[in-house]
Design a protein around this motif. Structure first.
Motif, PDB file in Angstrom:
ATOM      1  N   LEU A  30       0.846  -1.191   0.000  1.00 41.07           N
ATOM      2  CA  LEU A  30       0.000   0.000   0.000  1.00 41.07           C
ATOM      3  C   LEU A  30       0.880   1.239   0.000  1.00 41.07           C
ATOM      4  O   LEU A  30       1.706   1.432   0.876  1.00 41.07           O
ATOM      5  N   THR A  31       0.721   2.058  -1.005  1.00 38.51           N
ATOM      6  CA  THR A  31       1.505   3.282  -1.159  1.00 38.51           C
ATOM      7  C   THR A  31       0.597   4.490  -1.013  1.00 38.51           C
ATOM      8  O   THR A  31      -0.637   4.358  -1.076  1.00 38.51           O
ATOM      9  N   PRO A  32       1.171   5.693  -0.828  1.00 43.47           N
ATOM     10  CA  PRO A  32       0.333   6.895  -0.801  1.00 43.47           C
ATOM     11  C   PRO A  32      -0.525   7.031  -2.053  1.00 43.47           C
ATOM     12  O   PRO A  32      -1.689   7.429  -1.971  1.00 43.47           O
ATOM     13  N   SER A  33       0.020   6.664  -3.212  1.00 40.06           N
ATOM     14  CA  SER A  33      -0.746   6.757  -4.455  1.00 40.06           C
ATOM     15  C   SER A  33      -1.954   5.824  -4.440  1.00 40.06           C
ATOM     16  O   SER A  33      -3.049   6.185  -4.899  1.00 40.06           O
ATOM     17  N   LYS A  34      -1.761   4.623  -3.913  1.00 34.67           N
ATOM     18  CA  LYS A  34      -2.876   3.683  -3.839  1.00 34.67           C
ATOM     19  C   LYS A  34      -3.921   4.154  -2.832  1.00 34.67           C
ATOM     20  O   LYS A  34      -5.129   3.950  -3.030  1.00 34.67           O
ATOM     21  N   MET A  35      -3.478   4.765  -1.742  1.00 32.11           N
ATOM     22  CA  MET A  35      -4.431   5.300  -0.767  1.00 32.11           C
ATOM     23  C   MET A  35      -5.261   6.406  -1.409  1.00 32.11           C
ATOM     24  O   MET A  35      -6.482   6.470  -1.221  1.00 32.11           O
ATOM     25  N   VAL A  36      -4.605   7.276  -2.185  1.00 33.22           N
ATOM     26  CA  VAL A  36      -5.336   8.335  -2.879  1.00 33.22           C
ATOM     27  C   VAL A  36      -6.296   7.734  -3.901  1.00 33.22           C
ATOM     28  O   VAL A  36      -7.416   8.228  -4.088  1.00 33.22           O
ATOM     29  N   GLN A  37      -5.866   6.662  -4.553  1.00 36.89           N
ATOM     30  CA  GLN A  37      -6.748   5.981  -5.508  1.00 36.89           C
ATOM     31  C   GLN A  37      -8.009   5.498  -4.804  1.00 36.89           C
ATOM     32  O   GLN A  37      -9.127   5.631  -5.333  1.00 36.89           O
ATOM     33  N   PHE A  38      -7.850   4.948  -3.603  1.00 27.68           N
ATOM     34  CA  PHE A  38      -9.023   4.506  -2.851  1.00 27.68           C
ATOM     35  C   PHE A  38      -9.881   5.694  -2.428  1.00 27.68           C
ATOM     36  O   PHE A  38     -11.116   5.626  -2.490  1.00 27.68           O
ATOM     37  N   LEU A  39      -9.254   6.789  -2.016  1.00 30.87           N
ATOM     38  CA  LEU A  39     -10.016   7.973  -1.620  1.00 30.87           C
ATOM     39  C   LEU A  39     -10.798   8.536  -2.805  1.00 30.87           C
ATOM     40  O   LEU A  39     -11.955   8.948  -2.647  1.00 30.87           O
ATOM     41  N   PHE A  77     -19.775  -3.848  -5.388  1.00 28.97           N
ATOM     42  CA  PHE A  77     -18.627  -3.087  -5.850  1.00 28.97           C
ATOM     43  C   PHE A  77     -17.360  -3.904  -5.654  1.00 28.97           C
ATOM     44  O   PHE A  77     -17.361  -4.913  -4.962  1.00 28.97           O
ATOM     45  N   THR A  78     -16.272  -3.437  -6.232  1.00 25.00           N
ATOM     46  CA  THR A  78     -14.961  -4.028  -6.027  1.00 25.00           C
ATOM     47  C   THR A  78     -14.008  -2.920  -5.613  1.00 25.00           C
ATOM     48  O   THR A  78     -13.890  -1.909  -6.301  1.00 25.00           O
ATOM     49  N   LEU A  79     -13.327  -3.092  -4.488  1.00 24.66           N
ATOM     50  CA  LEU A  79     -12.385  -2.078  -4.036  1.00 24.66           C
ATOM     51  C   LEU A  79     -11.254  -1.945  -5.054  1.00 24.66           C
ATOM     52  O   LEU A  79     -10.774  -2.947  -5.593  1.00 24.66           O
ATOM     53  N   PRO A  80     -10.807  -0.722  -5.322  1.00 28.04           N
ATOM     54  CA  PRO A  80      -9.802  -0.511  -6.369  1.00 28.04           C
ATOM     55  C   PRO A  80      -8.394  -0.921  -5.966  1.00 28.04           C
ATOM     56  O   PRO A  80      -7.539  -1.078  -6.823  1.00 28.04           O
ATOM     57  N   VAL A  81      -8.146  -1.053  -4.668  1.00 31.50           N
ATOM     58  CA  VAL A  81      -6.815  -1.431  -4.197  1.00 31.50           C
ATOM     59  C   VAL A  81      -6.969  -2.445  -3.071  1.00 31.50           C
ATOM     60  O   VAL A  81      -8.040  -2.605  -2.504  1.00 31.50           O
ATOM     61  N   ALA A  82      -5.862  -3.129  -2.772  1.00 30.57           N
ATOM     62  CA  ALA A  82      -5.864  -4.096  -1.681  1.00 30.57           C
ATOM     63  C   ALA A  82      -5.836  -3.353  -0.355  1.00 30.57           C
ATOM     64  O   ALA A  82      -4.815  -2.801   0.043  1.00 30.57           O
ATOM     65  N   ILE A  83      -6.976  -3.323   0.321  1.00 30.02           N
ATOM     66  CA  ILE A  83      -7.094  -2.624   1.592  1.00 30.02           C
ATOM     67  C   ILE A  83      -8.102  -3.381   2.436  1.00 30.02           C
ATOM     68  O   ILE A  83      -9.108  -3.873   1.907  1.00 30.02           O
ATOM     69  N   PRO A  84      -7.838  -3.570   3.727  1.00 25.23           N
ATOM     70  CA  PRO A  84      -8.802  -4.291   4.560  1.00 25.23           C
ATOM     71  C   PRO A  84     -10.202  -3.701   4.430  1.00 25.23           C
ATOM     72  O   PRO A  84     -10.384  -2.484   4.514  1.00 25.23           O
ATOM     73  N   ILE A  90      -2.964  -1.755  11.755  1.00 24.08           N
ATOM     74  CA  ILE A  90      -4.171  -2.088  11.002  1.00 24.08           C
ATOM     75  C   ILE A  90      -3.811  -2.471   9.573  1.00 24.08           C
ATOM     76  O   ILE A  90      -4.453  -3.300   8.956  1.00 24.08           O
ATOM     77  N   ILE A  91      -2.780  -1.836   9.058  1.00 23.35           N
ATOM     78  CA  ILE A  91      -2.331  -2.146   7.702  1.00 23.35           C
ATOM     79  C   ILE A  91      -1.026  -2.929   7.770  1.00 23.35           C
ATOM     80  O   ILE A  91      -0.061  -2.481   8.369  1.00 23.35           O
ATOM     81  N   ASN A  92      -1.028  -4.096   7.176  1.00 27.80           N
ATOM     82  CA  ASN A  92       0.200  -4.856   7.016  1.00 27.80           C
ATOM     83  C   ASN A  92       0.715  -4.546   5.622  1.00 27.80           C
ATOM     84  O   ASN A  92       0.163  -5.000   4.630  1.00 27.80           O
ATOM     85  N   LEU A  93       1.780  -3.760   5.546  1.00 30.87           N
ATOM     86  CA  LEU A  93       2.255  -3.305   4.245  1.00 30.87           C
ATOM     87  C   LEU A  93       2.825  -4.428   3.398  1.00 30.87           C
ATOM     88  O   LEU A  93       2.983  -4.297   2.199  1.00 30.87           O
ATOM     89  N   ILE A 130      -0.794  17.747  -2.519  1.00 32.83           N
ATOM     90  CA  ILE A 130      -1.500  17.689  -1.234  1.00 32.83           C
ATOM     91  C   ILE A 130      -2.170  16.329  -1.071  1.00 32.83           C
ATOM     92  O   ILE A 130      -2.124  15.711   0.002  1.00 32.83           O
ATOM     93  N   ASN A 131      -2.802  15.850  -2.140  1.00 27.13           N
ATOM     94  CA  ASN A 131      -3.458  14.545  -2.081  1.00 27.13           C
ATOM     95  C   ASN A 131      -2.471  13.438  -1.734  1.00 27.13           C
ATOM     96  O   ASN A 131      -2.773  12.537  -0.944  1.00 27.13           O
ATOM     97  N   GLN A 132      -1.274  13.505  -2.330  1.00 25.26           N
ATOM     98  CA  GLN A 132      -0.255  12.518  -2.021  1.00 25.26           C
ATOM     99  C   GLN A 132       0.183  12.597  -0.557  1.00 25.26           C
ATOM    100  O   GLN A 132       0.411  11.574   0.085  1.00 25.26           O
ATOM    101  N   ARG A 133       0.283  13.811  -0.048  1.00 23.35           N
ATOM    102  CA  ARG A 133       0.645  13.975   1.358  1.00 23.35           C
ATOM    103  C   ARG A 133      -0.429  13.396   2.260  1.00 23.35           C
ATOM    104  O   ARG A 133      -0.133  12.762   3.278  1.00 23.35           O
ATOM    105  N   VAL A 134      -1.694  13.608   1.901  1.00 21.53           N
ATOM    106  CA  VAL A 134      -2.798  13.031   2.672  1.00 21.53           C
ATOM    107  C   VAL A 134      -2.703  11.507   2.649  1.00 21.53           C
ATOM    108  O   VAL A 134      -2.844  10.843   3.686  1.00 21.53           O
ATOM    109  N   GLY A 135      -2.440  10.942   1.462  1.00 16.48           N
ATOM    110  CA  GLY A 135      -2.301   9.497   1.349  1.00 16.48           C
ATOM    111  C   GLY A 135      -1.196   8.964   2.240  1.00 16.48           C
ATOM    112  O   GLY A 135      -1.357   7.931   2.908  1.00 16.48           O
ATOM    113  N   PHE A 136      -0.081   9.671   2.279  1.00 19.52           N
ATOM    114  CA  PHE A 136       1.042   9.258   3.127  1.00 19.52           C
ATOM    115  C   PHE A 136       0.662   9.333   4.604  1.00 19.52           C
ATOM    116  O   PHE A 136       0.968   8.422   5.383  1.00 19.52           O
ATOM    117  N   ARG A 137      -0.007  10.409   4.984  1.00 17.48           N
ATOM    118  CA  ARG A 137      -0.420  10.578   6.385  1.00 17.48           C
ATOM    119  C   ARG A 137      -1.357   9.465   6.825  1.00 17.48           C
ATOM    120  O   ARG A 137      -1.212   8.913   7.920  1.00 17.48           O
TER     121      ARG A 137
END
Length: 222
Positions: free
Chosen positions: A7-16, A75-82, A173-176, A156-163
């Protein structure tokens, strides 16, 4: 650790991004952010009362794990996330989007979407804005949001994903290395990782304080 499961910041933003689109258009048997906002506005005398009631109810909903998983195969989640983590984030994001709508913001604007994302970081919201030289004064919140440059929005979105990745990862909660969708109450008991109540209050009291004017000026960067 495989790249596809990392899980990367980009993938987190993709989920958001995915969650925001669903929040605006609605999921099966659920209200969209706008419908949710209008429902609360119709039941309360003031916008503040409606927002406060919304936050209280969303705290309860976020604490009930499996909001998205309970919808079945819609639906199908766009990234691997619990899945339960995805549920909490979706509930929080839709809540903030509803607050923005109540305060008169156009929730279809990319800049407003980014403010919604920032709210998910809770108390770190001001730090993120300051990191990019954006004044968090009332004048900024009233005037500038739609004029934040597109390149700044992406950063900014990438920073949010990283945070968010860091916050959830620090609580285990996340096993990277190996992300496996989970069921049950595993994530439900850990919603305090970011805190739905804190997120709601940040959105109400710091980010979406007043409706923006019809013709906002250019954002002030420092």
């Amino acid at each position: 650790m495989t790249k596809e499961n990392e899980l990367t910041p980009s993938k987190m933003v993709q989920f958001l991004d995915w969650s925001y689109e669903k929040a605006l258009n609605g999921l099966p048997k659920t209200q969209s952010a706008q419908e949710l906002a209008e429902s609360y506005l119709s039941k309360h005398n003031t916008i503040d009362d409606a927002i406060d009631a919304l936050i209280v109810w969303q705290n309860t909903k976020a604490g009930t794990s499996g909001f998205l998983t309970g919808l079945g195969g819609a639906f199908t989640l766009p990234v691997a996330i619990p899945a339960n983590l995805a549920s909490v984030l979706y509930v929080q994001l839709r809540m903030v989007a509803a607050i923005a709508y109540m305060r008169g913001y156009n929730i279809k604007d990319d800049q407003v979407k980014t403010l919604v994302f920032i709210a998910l970081t809770g108390q770190a919201a001001s730090d993120i804005l300051k990191e990019f030289g954006i004044k968090t004064s009332t004048s900024f919140l009233k005037v500038a949001i739609r004029k934040v440059p597109g390149e700044v929005i992406k950063k900014i979105n990438q920073r949010v994903g990283f945070r968010l990745m860091t916050k959830f990862g620090s609580k285990g909660i996340i096993n990277l290395g190996k992300l496996v969708p989970v069921a049950g109450g595993v994530i439900g008991a850990t919603v305090d990782v970011i805190g739905t109540n804190t997120i709601g209050k940040v959105a109400k009291d710091k980010l979406f304080i007043n409706p923006p004017p019809p013709s906002p000026d250019v954002v002030t960067l420092v």
